[in-house]
Design an enzyme around this catalytic site. Sequence first.
Site, PDB file in Angstrom:
ATOM      1  N   HIS A  42      73.490  -2.669  61.662  1.00  0.00           N
ATOM      2  CA  HIS A  42      72.200  -2.068  61.988  1.00  0.00           C
ATOM      3  C   HIS A  42      72.018  -1.884  63.491  1.00  0.00           C
ATOM      4  O   HIS A  42      70.955  -1.480  63.953  1.00  0.00           O
ATOM      5  CB  HIS A  42      71.080  -2.966  61.418  1.00  0.00           C
ATOM      6  CG  HIS A  42      69.744  -2.331  61.365  1.00  0.00           C
ATOM      7  ND1 HIS A  42      68.670  -2.793  62.090  1.00  0.00           N
ATOM      8  CD2 HIS A  42      69.282  -1.267  60.671  1.00  0.00           C
ATOM      9  CE1 HIS A  42      67.610  -2.046  61.852  1.00  0.00           C
ATOM     10  NE2 HIS A  42      67.950  -1.114  60.992  1.00  0.00           N
TER      11      HIS A  42
ATOM     12  N   LYS B 283      72.455  -0.477  67.444  1.00  0.00           N
ATOM     13  CA  LYS B 283      72.509   0.803  68.146  1.00  0.00           C
ATOM     14  C   LYS B 283      73.040   0.541  69.554  1.00  0.00           C
ATOM     15  O   LYS B 283      72.395  -0.150  70.355  1.00  0.00           O
ATOM     16  CB  LYS B 283      71.129   1.464  68.247  1.00  0.00           C
ATOM     17  CG  LYS B 283      70.576   1.986  66.926  1.00  0.00           C
ATOM     18  CD  LYS B 283      69.821   0.946  66.163  1.00  0.00           C
ATOM     19  CE  LYS B 283      69.239   1.490  64.863  1.00  0.00           C
ATOM     20  NZ  LYS B 283      68.661   0.429  64.046  1.00  0.00           N
TER      21      LYS B 283
ATOM     22  N   ASP C 265      80.851   4.534  80.245  1.00  0.00           N
ATOM     23  CA  ASP C 265      81.618   4.029  81.398  1.00  0.00           C
ATOM     24  C   ASP C 265      81.317   2.571  81.738  1.00  0.00           C
ATOM     25  O   ASP C 265      81.624   2.118  82.845  1.00  0.00           O
ATOM     26  CB  ASP C 265      81.378   4.905  82.634  1.00  0.00           C
ATOM     27  CG  ASP C 265      82.060   6.267  82.520  1.00  0.00           C
ATOM     28  OD1 ASP C 265      82.933   6.418  81.643  1.00  0.00           O
ATOM     29  OD2 ASP C 265      81.697   7.173  83.286  1.00  0.00           O
TER      30      ASP C 265
ATOM     31  N   HIS D 286      58.638   2.499  63.885  1.00  0.00           N
ATOM     32  CA  HIS D 286      59.966   1.942  63.643  1.00  0.00           C
ATOM     33  C   HIS D 286      60.425   1.039  64.783  1.00  0.00           C
ATOM     34  O   HIS D 286      61.481   0.408  64.703  1.00  0.00           O
ATOM     35  CB  HIS D 286      60.959   3.106  63.451  1.00  0.00           C
ATOM     36  CG  HIS D 286      62.306   2.689  62.961  1.00  0.00           C
ATOM     37  ND1 HIS D 286      63.447   2.744  63.745  1.00  0.00           N
ATOM     38  CD2 HIS D 286      62.716   2.221  61.755  1.00  0.00           C
ATOM     39  CE1 HIS D 286      64.490   2.331  63.044  1.00  0.00           C
ATOM     40  NE2 HIS D 286      64.090   2.003  61.841  1.00  0.00           N
TER      41      HIS D 286
ATOM     42  N   LYS E 291      60.889  -2.124  67.236  1.00  0.00           N
ATOM     43  CA  LYS E 291      60.951  -3.576  67.021  1.00  0.00           C
ATOM     44  C   LYS E 291      60.768  -4.244  68.380  1.00  0.00           C
ATOM     45  O   LYS E 291      61.711  -4.325  69.179  1.00  0.00           O
ATOM     46  CB  LYS E 291      62.291  -3.981  66.417  1.00  0.00           C
ATOM     47  CG  LYS E 291      62.700  -3.183  65.151  1.00  0.00           C
ATOM     48  CD  LYS E 291      63.637  -2.077  65.485  1.00  0.00           C
ATOM     49  CE  LYS E 291      64.317  -1.417  64.314  1.00  0.00           C
ATOM     50  NZ  LYS E 291      63.562  -1.043  63.176  1.00  0.00           N
TER      51      LYS E 291
ATOM     52  N   ASP F 260      52.634 -12.642  77.174  1.00  0.00           N
ATOM     53  CA  ASP F 260      52.100 -13.124  78.457  1.00  0.00           C
ATOM     54  C   ASP F 260      52.538 -12.291  79.657  1.00  0.00           C
ATOM     55  O   ASP F 260      52.663 -12.819  80.776  1.00  0.00           O
ATOM     56  CB  ASP F 260      52.502 -14.591  78.671  1.00  0.00           C
ATOM     57  CG  ASP F 260      51.914 -15.510  77.619  1.00  0.00           C
ATOM     58  OD1 ASP F 260      50.913 -15.122  76.987  1.00  0.00           O
ATOM     59  OD2 ASP F 260      52.471 -16.612  77.405  1.00  0.00           O
TER      60      ASP F 260
END
Length: 507
Positions: free
Chosen positions: A249, A251, A256, A425, A427, A432
Amino acid sequence: MRKLVRVLTSRLFLSALLFAAEFSVMIYLVFWAAYSKGYYIYFTLLSAVVVLLVMTRNEKPAYKMVWMLLASLFPSFGGVLYLLYGNKKIGRLSEKKIKVYRIDSHVKDVIGEIEDDAIELIRDDDSKKLSRYIYNSTGAPAFGSTGSVYFADGNDFFLDLLDELEKAEHFIFIEYFIIGEGEYWNRILEILRRKAAAGVDVRVMYDDMGSINSIPIYYYRTLRSYGIKAFCFNPVRLHLNPRLNFRDHRKIFSIDGNVCYTGGLNLADEYFNSEIRFGYWKDNAIKLTGSAVFTLTAMFLELWDAVSGQKDDPFEYLPSIEVEDDGLVQPFGFNPFVNDAVGENAYLTMIGSAKRYVWITTPYLIPDDGMLEALRLAAISGVDVRIITPHIPDKKQVHEVSRSNYDVLISSGVKIYEFTPGFVHSKMFLSDDDKAIVGTTNLDFRSFFLHFELSVAFFQAGICEEVKKDFLHLFELSCVMNEQKKVRIGFIRRAFRYFYKLFSPAL
């Protein structure tokens, strides 16, 4: 009619149909053997052994409870079902293929002050505790000398990505849950083809289940024909097996070794609102430059080598630029072969240490008992706990389970918001003003225990202010779910909620 035909002929539908047929045949054969051939006692003994086995395993109590309940209530097939679907131990050889680079080893001599030296720059003791936990659990250190940019909109991320791709000289590493043919991926692919032809090392890895409906089967062969090295992660095998659960899952878009993108966004048109399916799709991405990129590059190589059989030395792909400090950045990853639930524990540590507020966005609100209690205790203790979830779901049954958790949280003082324009979508955790976690990890069992995931923790970094601005904007676009907004639901729908919630750790 065309849409229906497309669904009925899709690879996902046909695979699901075959799995359902296999599952039905398996249950029929078990019942036939148990009751027609007198093997009931053997299946019952198997289920009893499974109950004892599950009790001794180092798993979350909720996960163990579900399988113990299934094996006890349905002794004729509960044990068989666990061995085929619930057993997360898939063999030492498979686990050994997933190497773990202790990226802290020798790095200090190469790219400057990290590990304890960087952690000591964190002013807050609770933040130091979180950083040390991540480092001790994963080997992923906190870095200075790292720049970070927050993208609250997919199109801003996309334009920046295209610009950086054009500058690539040595390698481009891409690892995504979903790649989808369309306007956005095609523009990326055009650059990748040119770069590969020019001698740049271009590698693409995508999750087969995640991309099952968005690209053709064996798409990696098409990419290879362009000179791009490509694999699909964990190909969908058309037979019942526990490996189907383990999805990549993450990404990662590393260029480089100096620039890397991650976040919630996948590489398909719906993530950029070019294709509208669930109202407005709200997502995010982050861009890192400098030292901390190395962690994400090493994570890519870890899984690439497991899938391809290659042996890469991650220290050949170190960053080659120096970047001015902008707080501390600590990317980290985890997978289902690691007993410690690093992603969940990082969230729990952040919730437990919050003094004024902790704000959360998640597309799926399916916490286990420990997470639920941590959120309640924080709110009862006077911490401003806010959670943003979608108003328009992408999976209705999962959204029902998310909503089933609202009442107990709201009654404890947690503020629940639903993003009314569509589907959120992102996350994100923010606490603080001085620490944030952004990444790919949802607030559910699959992300915590079954998926390969990653997150990036930020301490005293300017990106925290950008994340806060995004939260404040989201609050304005969301409706508050409170006691007065309870919607009466029918008995069948309520029963479904409780059923799915009970078995959600095993689904």
